[in-house]
Design an enzyme around this catalytic site. Structure first.
Site, short mmCIF file in Angstrom:
data_model
loop_
_atom_site.label_atom_id
_atom_site.label_comp_id
_atom_site.label_asym_id
_atom_site.label_seq_id
_atom_site.Cartn_x
_atom_site.Cartn_y
_atom_site.Cartn_z
CE LYS A 133 -28.85 -48.13 -13.32
NZ LYS A 133 -27.41 -48.05 -13.54
CG HIS A 166 -31.27 -44.17 -5.52
ND1 HIS A 166 -30.37 -44.40 -4.50
CD2 HIS A 166 -30.77 -44.76 -6.62
CE1 HIS A 166 -29.37 -45.11 -4.98
NE2 HIS A 166 -29.58 -45.34 -6.26
CG HIS A 182 -27.58 -40.84 -6.78
ND1 HIS A 182 -28.77 -41.26 -7.32
CD2 HIS A 182 -26.62 -41.64 -7.29
CE1 HIS A 182 -28.54 -42.26 -8.14
NE2 HIS A 182 -27.25 -42.51 -8.13
#
Ligand code: ARG
Length: 573
Positions: free
Chosen positions: A134, A137, A140
């Protein structure tokens, strides 16, 4: 040196014993320190002791107690006292307070506020804990920066710290991803596209699986291969992991964040048996609908599922294994989990299960929860395509900071480097500017407002201190005359700085880096007020020396405060 509040508390406790030698139940110095209040208006005093706390023990009205205590007070070199409405109000001797505080800060410099209370104790911090395949972004950012800041705070207080990135690298989705790669991917495209290509393959898998459900079985079969250690499956999967970590490493480097361990979920694959055995030995397991669970209905929680009906472990099982492993390996005094509030229930379940297992350290596991972050007024949503990648955000931050610097200080050297420090600092400061449980709305206008409560504002104040010190460096100055620091502005700054060590300890106790953000902002504002109202380099040389020293103290404290929240302090801006 003990700080002023501790001293005043000690003297007052002693005084109570002298005035009423046979009284019982009066507070000792430690308790009394906790009772000392800071009046909202400095005109009322620097500290106040509420005497009604003694009324019961002494069987006397609070105003009378305050009068008696004030009459007996002899330490006027430390503070004058005045009884006011049942309070004993302390007015610090300003010159002595300035001298003591300045000597204390200057003797420690940037380590002012550090301590050894953590000596011999270890704190594990689980933060950032990204998921493989992933993109990293904005969602986080909080876990990453709260965790990183807490790690610095605890280290500063003498604890050994272990930063753990508990990677999300286990689960059937990774079988699906390998499957998708085998069906539609190529090495060249993955090498070129990186995480984006992995995400594309994963999305494609789901689209295709809608049409052809047999794909799900294939995905599961690939995951089984990963679990069983099949060479091909493992090598593809480790490669995906490497790609993700390389991608996030760029962001970590920009943020100045690092970890001591990347032991993620897959690391516990061969350590689950122990958990199941321990639970069984304590008679905690029951079977429900084929799944093996720990019943938590007595605690008003849904059951904690340990094994699915097909024998597979879950996120919770791996967290139980991880907690046990961490205790065995690091003998932690505390294990902090910096994870968003959406996982409140998960951690309550995990901690409760550890308690039921009668592990004495279960109480030392703490969920450090935090709120959501939105971007320019809009909630982030992968589904609606509203995602903000951290790499892009940090790139933009540097660019915007660069433009502002170009405008404000066109002659500055190293503009790129300073724009990096300021841009990234602005983002980090914003993340840590509120009580962590509050939601944050990230706005550029606020983050990069050089005049508001922002990272750049505090950094700018630090650079201002450095600039004053550069000018002062060429002067030959005598020993400082601390009585030059008895004005309201200097005293306010000194007061805020003298409390800084307390703030750090409280921030650690409450797992709240924002308390440091607040304190460092207040100190920056107090310095700026001082700077505008006083001519630092004019007047008597001994007075100049005191004001320059005050500037140096402010510089050191601001730098430390920013360091503790993970923000750099450029010397010029
Ligand atoms: N990877 C998880 C997520 O993104 C967070 C893991 C938090 N740490 C833990 N020990 N469960 O939701």
């Amino acid at each position: 040196m003990t700080d002023m509040m501790t001293r005043i508390a000690g003297l007052t406790a002693g005084l109570i014993n002298t005035v009423w030698p046979s009284a019982e139940g009066t507070p000792d110095a430690g308790e009394l320190r906790g009772l000392l209040a800071v009046p909202p208006d400095p005109a009322l005093g620097d500290y106040a002791f509420p005497c009604f706390r003694l009324a019961k023990a002494l069987r006397m009205a609070p105003p009378k107690i305050a009068e008696n205590l004030c009459a007996a007070w002899t330490y006027t070199d430390i503070a004058d006292v005045k009884p006011v409405n049942g309070y004993m109000n302390f007015f610090l001797n300003r010159a002595n307070f300035a001298a003591e505080t300045m000597q204390d800060i200057l003797s420690k410099g940037e380590s002012f506020g550090s301590s050894d209370i953590g000596n011999g104790k270890t704190v594990c911090l689980d933060y950032s804990s990204i998921n493989i395949a992933k993109r990293f972004h904005l969602g986080h950012l909080s876990t990453t920066m709260i965790g990183h800041s807490l790690k610095r705070i605890y280290s500063f207080l003498g604890y050994s710290t272990v930063g753990i990135n508990h990677l999300g690298d286990w689960g059937t989705q990774f079988g699906k991803m390998v499957c998708a790669y085998k069906l539609w991917g190529t090495k060249e495209e993955v090498d070129k596209g990186g995480v984006d290509e992995l995400v594309r393959l994963y999305v494609k898998f789901h689209e295709e699986a809608e049409k052809d459900p047999s794909l799900d079985d294939q995905g599961r079969a690939w995951f089984k291969k990963i679990e069983d250690g099949d060479e091909e499956a493992l090598s593809i999967f480790s490669w995906f992991k490497e790609i993700t970590l390389k991608d996030t490493e760029k962001v970590y480097a920009l943020l100045g964040v690092s970890f001591d361990s990347y032991a993620g979920e897959s690391f516990y694959n061969d350590k689950m048996g122990r958990v199941v055995d321990a639970l069984r030995a304590k008679n905690l397991l029951t079977v429900s609908d084929g799944a093996t669970i720990v019943d938590l209905s007595d605690d008003n929680m849904p059951p904690c599922i340990i094994l699915r009906s097909d024998g597979a472990t879950l996120y919770a099982t791996r967290d139980l294994a991880a907690a046990m492993y961490r205790q065995d390996t690091y003998h932690f005094d505390k294990c902090l989990y910096v994870v968003a509030y959406q996982q409140d229930l998960h951690f309550r379940q995990i901690f409760r299960v550890l308690e039921k297992m009668e592990l004495p350290w279960a109480k030392d596991c703490v969920h450090v929860s935090f709120g959501m972050i939105s971007y320019e007024g809009r909630a982030l949503s992968t589904r609606e395509g509203h995602v903000v990648y951290l790499e892009d955000l940090l790139g933009q931050a540097q660019k915007k900071a660069f433009d502002i610097i170009m405008e404000k200080s066109p002659n500055l050297d190293n503009k790129e480097e300073i724009a990096r420090q300021v841009g990234i600092g602005a983002v980090i400061y914003t993340t840590l500017s509120n009580n962590r449980i509050k939601d944050i709305d990230f706005r550029w206008e606020r983050a990069l407002n050089f005049d508001g409560e922002s990272g750049p504002y505090v950094q700018y104040t630090h650079a201002r201190c450095c600039s004053v010190l550069r000018k002062a460096a060429s002067l030959e100055l005598p020993a400082p005359d601390w009585s030059a620091l008895t004005d309201d502005e200097a005293q306010n700054l000194l007061r805020l700085m003298s409390r800084f060590p307390d703030v750090i300890r409280e921030a650690a106790d409450k797992y709240e880096p924002s308390m440091i953000t607040r304190a460092v902002t207040d100190i920056a504002q107090a310095y700026n007020k001082y700077y505008y109202e006083h001519r630092i380099l004019d007047g008597e040389p001994a007075g100049i020396a005191a004001r320059v020293a005050l500037t140096d103290a402010a510089r050191a404290v601001i730098r430390t405060g920013l360091y503790l929240i993970g923000v750099e302090s450029p010397e010029r801006m």
